[in-house]
Enzyme design. Structure first.
Site, PDB file in Angstrom:
ATOM      1  N   CYS A 114      26.009   6.470  11.728  1.00  0.00           N
ATOM      2  CA  CYS A 114      25.546   6.528  13.120  1.00  0.00           C
ATOM      3  C   CYS A 114      26.350   5.550  13.977  1.00  0.00           C
ATOM      4  O   CYS A 114      27.515   5.794  14.279  1.00  0.00           O
ATOM      5  CB  CYS A 114      24.044   6.263  13.185  1.00  0.00           C
ATOM      6  SG  CYS A 114      23.286   6.741  14.759  1.00  0.00           S
ATOM      7  N   ASP A 163      -9.231  -5.866  10.611  1.00  0.00           N
ATOM      8  CA  ASP A 163      -8.440  -5.719  11.836  1.00  0.00           C
ATOM      9  C   ASP A 163      -9.246  -4.915  12.854  1.00  0.00           C
ATOM     10  O   ASP A 163      -9.702  -3.809  12.557  1.00  0.00           O
ATOM     11  CB  ASP A 163      -7.125  -4.985  11.550  1.00  0.00           C
ATOM     12  CG  ASP A 163      -6.173  -5.789  10.685  1.00  0.00           C
ATOM     13  OD1 ASP A 163      -6.387  -7.008  10.552  1.00  0.00           O
ATOM     14  OD2 ASP A 163      -5.224  -5.197  10.140  1.00  0.00           O
ATOM     15  N   ILE A 164      -9.397  -5.448  14.052  1.00  0.00           N
ATOM     16  CA  ILE A 164     -10.255  -4.790  15.035  1.00  0.00           C
ATOM     17  C   ILE A 164      -9.724  -3.409  15.422  1.00  0.00           C
ATOM     18  O   ILE A 164     -10.485  -2.473  15.632  1.00  0.00           O
ATOM     19  CB  ILE A 164     -10.455  -5.693  16.274  1.00  0.00           C
ATOM     20  CG1 ILE A 164     -11.550  -5.126  17.172  1.00  0.00           C
ATOM     21  CG2 ILE A 164      -9.136  -5.887  17.045  1.00  0.00           C
ATOM     22  CD1 ILE A 164     -11.989  -6.084  18.269  1.00  0.00           C
ATOM     23  N   HIS A 214      21.987  10.291   9.476  1.00  0.00           N
ATOM     24  CA  HIS A 214      21.470   9.275   8.555  1.00  0.00           C
ATOM     25  C   HIS A 214      21.220   9.900   7.174  1.00  0.00           C
ATOM     26  O   HIS A 214      20.087  10.293   6.868  1.00  0.00           O
ATOM     27  CB  HIS A 214      20.183   8.670   9.106  1.00  0.00           C
ATOM     28  CG  HIS A 214      20.385   7.793  10.295  1.00  0.00           C
ATOM     29  ND1 HIS A 214      20.615   6.439  10.188  1.00  0.00           N
ATOM     30  CD2 HIS A 214      20.417   8.089  11.621  1.00  0.00           C
ATOM     31  CE1 HIS A 214      20.764   5.929  11.391  1.00  0.00           C
ATOM     32  NE2 HIS A 214      20.659   6.904  12.288  1.00  0.00           N
ATOM     33  N   GLU A 262      20.916   8.537   4.361  1.00  0.00           N
ATOM     34  CA  GLU A 262      20.022   7.740   3.506  1.00  0.00           C
ATOM     35  C   GLU A 262      18.599   8.278   3.508  1.00  0.00           C
ATOM     36  O   GLU A 262      17.839   8.067   2.550  1.00  0.00           O
ATOM     37  CB  GLU A 262      20.037   6.270   3.930  1.00  0.00           C
ATOM     38  CG  GLU A 262      19.388   5.951   5.255  1.00  0.00           C
ATOM     39  CD  GLU A 262      20.314   6.046   6.462  1.00  0.00           C
ATOM     40  OE1 GLU A 262      20.012   5.432   7.503  1.00  0.00           O
ATOM     41  OE2 GLU A 262      21.345   6.741   6.355  1.00  0.00           O
ATOM     42  N   LYS A 316       0.831  -1.214   0.000  1.00  0.00           N
ATOM     43  CA  LYS A 316       0.000   0.000   0.000  1.00  0.00           C
ATOM     44  C   LYS A 316       0.857   1.251   0.000  1.00  0.00           C
ATOM     45  O   LYS A 316       0.511   2.257  -0.628  1.00  0.00           O
ATOM     46  CB  LYS A 316      -0.927   0.027   1.220  1.00  0.00           C
ATOM     47  CG  LYS A 316      -2.036  -0.993   1.211  1.00  0.00           C
ATOM     48  CD  LYS A 316      -3.127  -0.662   2.222  1.00  0.00           C
ATOM     49  CE  LYS A 316      -2.602  -0.467   3.633  1.00  0.00           C
ATOM     50  NZ  LYS A 316      -1.961  -1.685   4.192  1.00  0.00           N
ATOM     51  N   GLY A 317       1.994   1.187   0.722  1.00  0.00           N
ATOM     52  CA  GLY A 317       2.864   2.354   0.786  1.00  0.00           C
ATOM     53  C   GLY A 317       3.429   2.708  -0.572  1.00  0.00           C
ATOM     54  O   GLY A 317       3.448   3.882  -0.972  1.00  0.00           O
ATOM     55  N   GLN A 327     -13.317 -10.575  -3.287  1.00  0.00           N
ATOM     56  CA  GLN A 327     -14.754 -10.398  -3.081  1.00  0.00           C
ATOM     57  C   GLN A 327     -15.083 -10.327  -1.590  1.00  0.00           C
ATOM     58  O   GLN A 327     -15.872  -9.477  -1.149  1.00  0.00           O
ATOM     59  CB  GLN A 327     -15.523 -11.551  -3.730  1.00  0.00           C
ATOM     60  CG  GLN A 327     -15.484 -11.579  -5.250  1.00  0.00           C
ATOM     61  CD  GLN A 327     -16.279 -12.743  -5.802  1.00  0.00           C
ATOM     62  OE1 GLN A 327     -17.411 -12.999  -5.366  1.00  0.00           O
ATOM     63  NE2 GLN A 327     -15.702 -13.476  -6.744  1.00  0.00           N
ATOM     64  N   MET A 360      29.672   4.728  12.535  1.00  0.00           N
ATOM     65  CA  MET A 360      30.738   5.702  12.787  1.00  0.00           C
ATOM     66  C   MET A 360      31.318   5.489  14.178  1.00  0.00           C
ATOM     67  O   MET A 360      32.544   5.482  14.366  1.00  0.00           O
ATOM     68  CB  MET A 360      30.196   7.127  12.668  1.00  0.00           C
ATOM     69  CG  MET A 360      31.143   8.192  13.222  1.00  0.00           C
ATOM     70  SD  MET A 360      30.495   9.867  13.069  1.00  0.00           S
ATOM     71  CE  MET A 360      31.375  10.694  14.404  1.00  0.00           C
TER      72      MET A 360
END
Length: 542
Positions: free
Chosen positions: A380, A146-147, A514, A516, A17-18, A191, A383
């Protein structure tokens, strides 16, 4: 006025979904629209900051210091728009706020209930701050049924009525499994998922069907008929070679056209997909290959390093090479010689992490890279381990360690108790709460003129995102610099080491932040582009 797109999932989790939300956001942006993406997570944690990477995956950190779901990383990478703390909400955060308001007496004696108080809080979050956007995409975590997700589904159902006509649509992403013994794709799980959604009061406008092969026209017709959606609104979401193929693949399936049609937007602006065709061309047509060893402690779940994986691929795009990742559990080096594992790689990356487990193995990886002149990138914790290794092996501080591992006579890495955030002093206690108490978000750093890292950035002032509780002790700086380790980056007040490097090494850089998190496929982070470039050079020497 903003239009709202609610993305839900069914049948099973981890369908993507992401990625689907991010790709749709990218497609709408390619048509000139202003887009915002938000994630609504049903779990009771206030945020994912204290959750194990092996359970939840990466914690994505925003500029304003929010610890969020990894899907926000997809949102940023696909759209280029920086996310913030108001782009991710959890059940825990909603309830925490409601209970605090109840204790203050804000509800004037009312009985607090899921409807209307919880659902109203969710709706207020969804609607807040969207004045500057054409489309707001809201992804609901988990799956229908999902509740814990029921209040979120109820909130978006209500919003469908609260908003003006054509103000919101619903997209449902499901799985269409192939049964080998039957030799066919099955529509029944989808369905049932749609029936569950309709029982809540939500009728999807668009179905996105995840499958590992083309969905025949007859099965698409059946889904249209039984799920009450237009035939053109049954979009097959097939597996692709790289996630950066997804926007183009979805466009070819007509997803963005169907979304705009559902809103009654006609004629629609034409998309400009040159950015994505260029990225995909760079991935599909590499001019070489390099192997990067990732020496970590969560290698059993690749999602723990999601942004890192993507940033390395971005570095490959920048250098038109394929980046092959060799995953190595750092604890192995504590029992075995690292050489057989590392002598065949073109670069070594030691990522972030927490705790003592595997730390010695990470130090040995840094030592191998330093001694054998293999490009090394420590991020992090990576290093910190490189600095401790240098302190032990070069500076003669045999007991060099980190207070994260327990009491030590030589705290080369220690707990931060205070630091500056802008003009304000942030303070933390060793026995304090773990959640949200690290040095989080974007902080400036000043780079040493003429240093390798300053040349890579093309300047001496940078801003990068942090997530750490421990810091290299600057008291050891002089001893380490005498042995060749350059403290090339410091916080603006000169108190916190931000980057280290060896001037006599082809490429050995450690950063406390970070990088990235800020890399994009169409704008690779300069450190990753440079690291992969160094790996390419190393591959030519082998």
């Amino acid at each position: 006025m903003a239009r709202y797109i609610f993305i839900t999932g069914g049948v099973v989790s981890s369908l993507g979904k992401g990625i689907a939300s991010a790709a749709l956001g990218a497609l709408l942006e390619s048509r000139g629209y202003r887009v915002r993406l938000r994630k609504l997570d049903p779990y009771l944690n206030v945020d994912p900051g204290t959750m194990s990477p092996m359970q939840h995956g990466e914690v994505f950190v925003t500029d304003d210091g929010a610890e969020t779901d990894l899907d926000l990383g997809h949102y940023e990478r696909f759209t280029g728009r920086p996310a913030n703390r108001m782009d991710n909400i959890t059940t825990g955060r909603i309830y925490k706020d409601i209970i605090a308001r109840e204790r203050r007496g804000d509800y004037l004696g009312a009985t607090i209930q899921v409807i209307p108080h919880v659902t109203d809080a969710i709706k207020a979050f969804i609607l807040d701050g969207n004045e500057d956007y054409d489309f707001v995409l809201c992804e609901i975590g988990g799956t229908v049924g999902d509740i814990e997700a029921l209040p979120f589904f109820e909130a978006i159902r209500q919003l469908g009525n609260d908003l003006p006509r054509n103000g919101a649509i619903y997209i449902h992403l499901t799985l269409m499994p192939y049964i080998p013994t039957a030799g066919e794709l099955k529509t029944k799980p989808t369905q049932h998922s749609v029936r569950e959604l309709r029982a809540i009061g939500i009728q999807p406008d668009i179905l996105m069907v995840r499958a590992d092969r083309n969905v025949p026209a007859e099965e698409r017709r059946k889904l249209s008929q039984f799920c009450n959606v237009r035939p053109s609104a049954v979009i097959q979401a097939l597996d692709v070679a790289t996630i950066y193929d997804v926007p183009i693949a979805y466009h070819n399936q007509g997803l963005d056209d169907e979304v705009l049609a559902a809103f009654g937007i006609d004629p629609a602006p034409k998309p400009n997909l040159k950015r994505w065709t260029s990225v995909v061309d760079g991935i599909r047509n590499p001019e070489g290959e390099v192997t990067i060893a990732i020496v970590g402690k969560y290698t059993g779940l690749k999602d723990a390093y999601k942004s890192l994986i993507e940033a390395l691929q971005h570095g490959g795009i920048a250098n038109r090479v394929k980046v092959k990742l060799d995953w190595i559990e750092s604890e192995i080096f504590e029992q075995e010689d690292p050489a057989p594992y590392l002598e065949r790689v073109n670069g070594i990356l030691v990522p972030g992490g927490f705790g003592e487990r595997g730390s010695e193995g990470k130090m040995l990886a840094a030592r191998f890279a330093r001694q054998h002149k293999v490009p090394y990138f420590g991020i992090c914790f990576g290093m910190q381990m490189a600095v401790i290794e240098a302190a032990r092996a070069l500076a003669g501080i045999e007991k060099a360690s980190s207070t994260e591992f327990g009491p030590t006579d030589e705290p080369v890495v220690g707990l931060m108790t205070e630091w500056m955030k802008g003009n304000e002093l942030e303070q933390r206690a060793a026995e304090g709460d773990l959640g949200g108490t690290m040095r989080l978000g974007a902080y400036d750093a000043v780079l040493k003129e003429g240093s390798k890292i300053a040349k890579i950035y093309g300047g001496t002032r940078i801003s990068e995102r942090h997530r750490h509780r421990y810091e290299v002790n600057r008291s050891y700086r002089e001893k380490l610099e005498e042995k060749g380790m350059v403290f090339a980056g410091m916080s603006p007040d000169g108190l916190l080491p931000e980057t280290v490097e060896f001037a006599d090494h082809p490429w050995f850089i450690g950063v406390q932040y970070h990088p990235e998190l800020k890399s994009r496929p169409f704008a690779p982070h300069p450190l990753f582009a440079s690291f992969i470039e160094a790996a390419v050079e190393q591959s030519r020497l082998v």
